[in-house]
Design a protein around this motif. Structure first.
Motif, short mmCIF file in Angstrom:
data_model
loop_
_atom_site.label_atom_id
_atom_site.label_comp_id
_atom_site.label_asym_id
_atom_site.label_seq_id
_atom_site.Cartn_x
_atom_site.Cartn_y
_atom_site.Cartn_z
N VAL B 282 12.31 4.63 -13.66
CA VAL B 282 11.35 3.53 -13.60
C VAL B 282 10.33 3.65 -14.72
O VAL B 282 10.08 4.73 -15.26
CB VAL B 282 10.61 3.48 -12.24
N GLU B 283 9.76 2.51 -15.08
CA GLU B 283 8.61 2.48 -15.97
C GLU B 283 7.40 2.11 -15.12
O GLU B 283 7.55 1.61 -14.00
CB GLU B 283 8.84 1.44 -17.07
N ASP B 286 7.37 -1.11 -13.31
CA ASP B 286 8.26 -1.30 -12.17
C ASP B 286 7.59 -0.89 -10.85
O ASP B 286 8.13 -1.15 -9.79
CB ASP B 286 9.53 -0.44 -12.32
N LEU B 288 4.13 -0.33 -8.22
CA LEU B 288 2.80 -0.80 -7.86
C LEU B 288 2.35 -0.05 -6.62
O LEU B 288 3.18 0.49 -5.88
CB LEU B 288 2.80 -2.32 -7.64
N MET B 296 8.43 0.17 -5.67
CA MET B 296 9.02 -0.34 -6.91
C MET B 296 9.55 -1.75 -6.67
O MET B 296 9.95 -2.11 -5.56
CB MET B 296 10.12 0.59 -7.42
N ARG B 297 9.50 -2.52 -7.76
CA ARG B 297 9.94 -3.91 -7.65
C ARG B 297 11.46 -3.97 -7.81
O ARG B 297 11.99 -3.66 -8.87
CB ARG B 297 9.34 -4.74 -8.79
#
Lengths: 316, 519
Positions: B282-283, B286, B288, B296-297
């Motif tokens: 993930v970055e 991605d 929150l 993660m989205r």
């Protein structure tokens, strides 16, 4: 899967397909001029028209000819939709989601990119078009590797969605541009030249053999019908849209969420329309208009996918 | 120093090669293979002895090299480089605005480490990590080591990597440095020294694994004959460790690797590790944080995240707590971390132990926390902050290596003997201006390993970065191997990839009862 990953996979796949189609455009045109009496039809301008970036082209290159169109479409680093730019973008996307791809899939794309990036435009101008043939083989390798090394999960379906939507769009553009290019020469209808031109068109979607099996003779209506509505040929628009719709269905089925989505209904409707339109109808209402409306729908589907899957907001 | 590696090695050499005490070859066991035309010079060579004859554990390798047809070694070297490039095993060169990718130059001749040398390194590293972990826990909480006068408060508090925001943190199982890459060097006598500890986001382990896989393909016979210990279980061990860090009530934790993104120089590695562990890469964008929980989205909405192997530096982790301008991190992450809803590896704040001044105190830490004598020595270090040391350093700049305390990657270094008078003057001024920021060490004659230079072999200096996983305060595991970095330029002592260094596969030879890697 991660929204960012889904989006990257989708675009990676579209961009490879786009690059492949450029190779097809160029290869078929290079082939065409071999068989064609000199200066009968300018084959290069339509290739620029199809990009909708004619102004940009004219400013940089002037009048289209074989050399500058090949440079523009295949190798121009500055043109974002050139073959090499598409492959670079595809590889960047792949790099960003490398952990979701099979090693083989990434390595094939990486090799493909280097193959095109390291090629010289001079080699590509070879009238036997071996280079573009090699590019098509690279994409066949890529799709073969993809098909046989990747789990057919949601990621795979996002890739298929991207590829099928792009392919439908490009098939429609090949048809559109050539149709305009060829139709004005009504005197040629039914002549050897005409046959040659339409065969070349079918060749551009690797469909000449499948077409001949069904119809034997080249007839404009049947060629158009083949392009738009053939149910079994993998590059016909109907087949592409049906495959995209299947993938979207699989993605939705695998989803654990009951979020409202908008792409499905648009895709359903387009597939329905392609399944129930007669070629006479499409031609009567104006082929260009028909093709244009298909392209518009494909764009709408792309936007809807963005909202449904790629930009998940905090409140969902 | 305990366990003098060179002595033991030469004893072993005699035993295995059938040499008598005075070094004469015994006729019945045949000659030990030598590298034709190779010169060790005055340096300690890890693969051959001073007569260019194979050390006992390198016999199979040197034998193979001798038997290869002329040009074959070079051909294989080029084939490997090509396959690394095709596999996209590259790093991004920062200085190049086009984001050029390069493979880390790879050298085909492996470095071979004898079992007894490795035992020494392994036990020394475990001891060191246990102490460093105790230190980190202490300085962010009770600060007993400062109270007891072992290390001055000013050293700790002035360290840019000491994060006051982490005061009072208690990471799960009291482990701070889950993943460490410690740089080791050997001197002219084969003695092992710790050069520095990397507790922030040490990179390079992916090269260890990839180098191994290309070497197995290219030297299967020598590899099998050399009884090399396996490294391939690193990702699995890493994943197990990360899983165990999850908050207690989570039965099936969701582990992710957090990367700054494709433009980070170590991106390939982040991606590789995520791939090998089968977890999401993930970055920051991605992720929150909502109600102190990390999500993660995904295409199906938000999914919770329990453990983050973060490869983003401390101060970029959370713009609400650290650098407010960071877009690489996740707003609210630290608050979720404090609430115990997500585990981070390594814990934020561990970078304080990377500081080169703090490094000088590690032997003291080992004595203080563990009541043991350090197994591995530090390189003797002068702290410019100390008046006496500073005076000595300024007087001896032409023979010392001077390093900026907070720098890494081979930046901020003066190699006195190789520097111009102007460069030395420049460093003298920097030292006087900010003494806390500089240390100096004697120039070690780093050991060498035969390395392909064009079509032949020459000795090049190497270091070694083993990778260490810390699962509990007393549960430490060292990957048997590590990244051998090699300075490709003749005479060069700086091995960092950002300084044009390359890498080699590292073969740790098994002892009886230890697992051996298979081809």
């Amino acid at each position: 899967m991660l929204s960012r990953v889904a989006e990257s996979v989708y675009w990676m796949s579209r961009q490879v397909e786009r690059a492949e189609n450029i190779a097809r455009f160029l290869e078929v045109t290079l082939n065409l001029i071999l068989d064609q009496p000199e200066n009968l039809v300018d084959p290069w301008s339509p290739l620029v028209q199809v990009t909708a970036d004619e102004e940009w082209f004219e400013e940089k290159y002037g009048k289209p000819d074989s050399r500058n169109v090949v440079q523009f479409l295949a190798f121009d680093d500055e043109y974002p939709n050139s073959m090499v730019s598409c492959l670079r973008a595809a590889r960047e996307n792949a790099r960003g989601v490398r952990e979701t791809l099979s090693s083989e899939a990434f390595e094939q794309l990486n090799e493909f990119y280097h193959f095109v990036g390291d090629a010289s435009p001079a080699a590509a101008m070879d009238p036997t078009s071996q280079f573009f043939d090699a590019v098509r083989k690279q994409t066949l390798l890529w799709s073969g590797v993809f098909a046989s090394t990747m789990a057919q999960d949601s990621g795979w379906h996002f890739a298929n969605l991207g590829r099928m939507l792009e392919r439908a769009d490009k098939t429609s553009r090949i048809l559109d541009v050539k149709y305009f290019n060829l139709l004005p020469n009504l005197a040629d209808v039914g002549t050897a030249v005409d046959d040659l031109q339409w065969s070349a068109l079918l060749l551009a979607i690797s469909g000449i053999e499948a077409y001949r099996r069904d119809h034997h003779q080249i007839e404009i209506e049947k060629v158009v019908d083949f392009f738009l509505f053939n149910r079994s040929f993998p590059r016909s628009i109907h087949h592409c849209i049906a495959s995209a719709n299947w993938s979207l269905g699989e993605i939705e089925e695998a989803s654990s969420s009951d979020m409202a989505r908008t792409a499905g209904p648009i895709l359903d409707e387009l597939q329905h329309r392609l399944a129930h339109t007669q070629v006479e109808e499409a031609l009567a209402g104006g082929m260009h208009q028909f093709v244009d409306s298909v392209q518009t729908e494909i764009n709408r589907i792309g936007e809807a996918l963005g909202q449904d899957y790629f930009q998940i907001s905090v409140n969902t | 120093m305990q366990n003098q590696p060179q002595q033991t090695q030469s004893q072993l050499a005699q035993a295995q090669a059938g040499q008598s005490q005075n070094g004469q070859m015994q006729s019945q066991s045949g000659p030990v293979p030598c590298l034709d035309g190779y010169e060790t010079g005055s340096f300690f060579d890890e693969v051959v002895d001073q007569d260019a004859c194979a050390r006992p554990d390198a016999v199979a390798l040197v034998d193979l090299i001798n038997r290869l047809p002329s040009g074959e070694l070079n051909r294989r070297q080029l084939a490997i480089e090509r396959s690394l490039y095709q596999m996209g095993i590259t790093f991004t060169v920062y200085s190049d605005s086009a984001g050029t990718e390069k493979i880390m130059p790879f050298d085909i001749v492996p470095r071979i480490i004898a079992p007894d040398v490795w035992t020494h390194i392994d036990s020394g590293l475990k001891q060191r990590i246990r102490a460093l972990n105790r230190f980190l826990s202490d300085i962010y909480n009770e600060r007993k080591i400062i109270e007891d006068g072992i290390i001055p408060a000013s050293i700790v508090d002035s360290c840019p990597a000491y994060l006051p925001q982490c005061r009072g943190l208690r990471p799960p199982h009291d482990v701070w440095c889950h993943i460490t890459g410690t740089d080791l060097v050997r001197d002219n006598d084969g003695n092992v020294f710790v050069l520095e500890d990397n507790l922030r986001c040490p990179s390079g382990v992916s090269y260890v694994l990839q180098n191994r896989s290309v070497m197995k393909r290219n030297f299967p016979q020598a590899f099998t004959a050399s009884m090399v210990r396996p490294v391939s279980d690193y990702p699995a061990r890493l994943y197990q460790m990360l899983r165990r860090m999850a908050p207690a009530h989570i039965t099936n934790p969701n582990v992710v690797v957090l990367t700054p993104g494709v433009y980070n120089s170590a991106y390939y590695e982040h991606s590789y590790l995520a791939h090998q562990m089968g977890v999401e890469l993930v970055e920051g964008r991605d992720l929150l944080v909502k109600d102190d929980r990390v999500y993660m989205r995904t295409t199906d909405g938000l999914q919770s995240v329990d453990v983050i192997y973060r490869r983003v530096d401390d101060t970029f982790l959370d713009p609400k707590v650290f650098n407010p301008k960071s877009v690489l991190g996740v707003p609210g992450l630290m608050s979720a971390y404090r609430a115990g809803n997500v585990a981070l590896a390594n814990a934020p704040g561990t970078g304080v132990a990377d500081d080169k001044v703090v490094y000088a105190y590690v032997p003291e830490m080992i004595r203080y926390y563990l009541g043991e004598e350090p197994i591995l020595s530090n390189v003797p270090t002068y702290l410019c902050d100390r008046e006496e040391d500073r005076a000595y350093v300024l007087d001896h700049l032409d023979e010392l290596v001077v390093k900026a305390a907070g720098e890494s990657g081979g930046y901020g270094i003066l190699i006195g003997p190789h520097a111009t008078p102007e460069e030395r003057q420049e460093f003298a001024e920097k030292i006087i201006e900010n003494p806390r920021n500089y240390i100096a060490q004697p120039t070690l004659q780093l050991s060498r390993v035969p390395t392909m230079v064009g079509d032949h072999l020459e000795g090049r200096h190497v270091d070694l970065r083993p990778y260490i996983l810390c699962d509990g305060p007393d549960d430490v595991w060292v990957l048997p191997g590590g990244l051998t970095r090699v300075a490709l330029k003749k005479g060069c002592l700086v091995v960092n990839s950002s300084q044009g260094g390359g890498s080699k596969d590292t073969w740790v030879v098994a002892q009886a009862g230890e697992a051996i890697a298979r081809v």
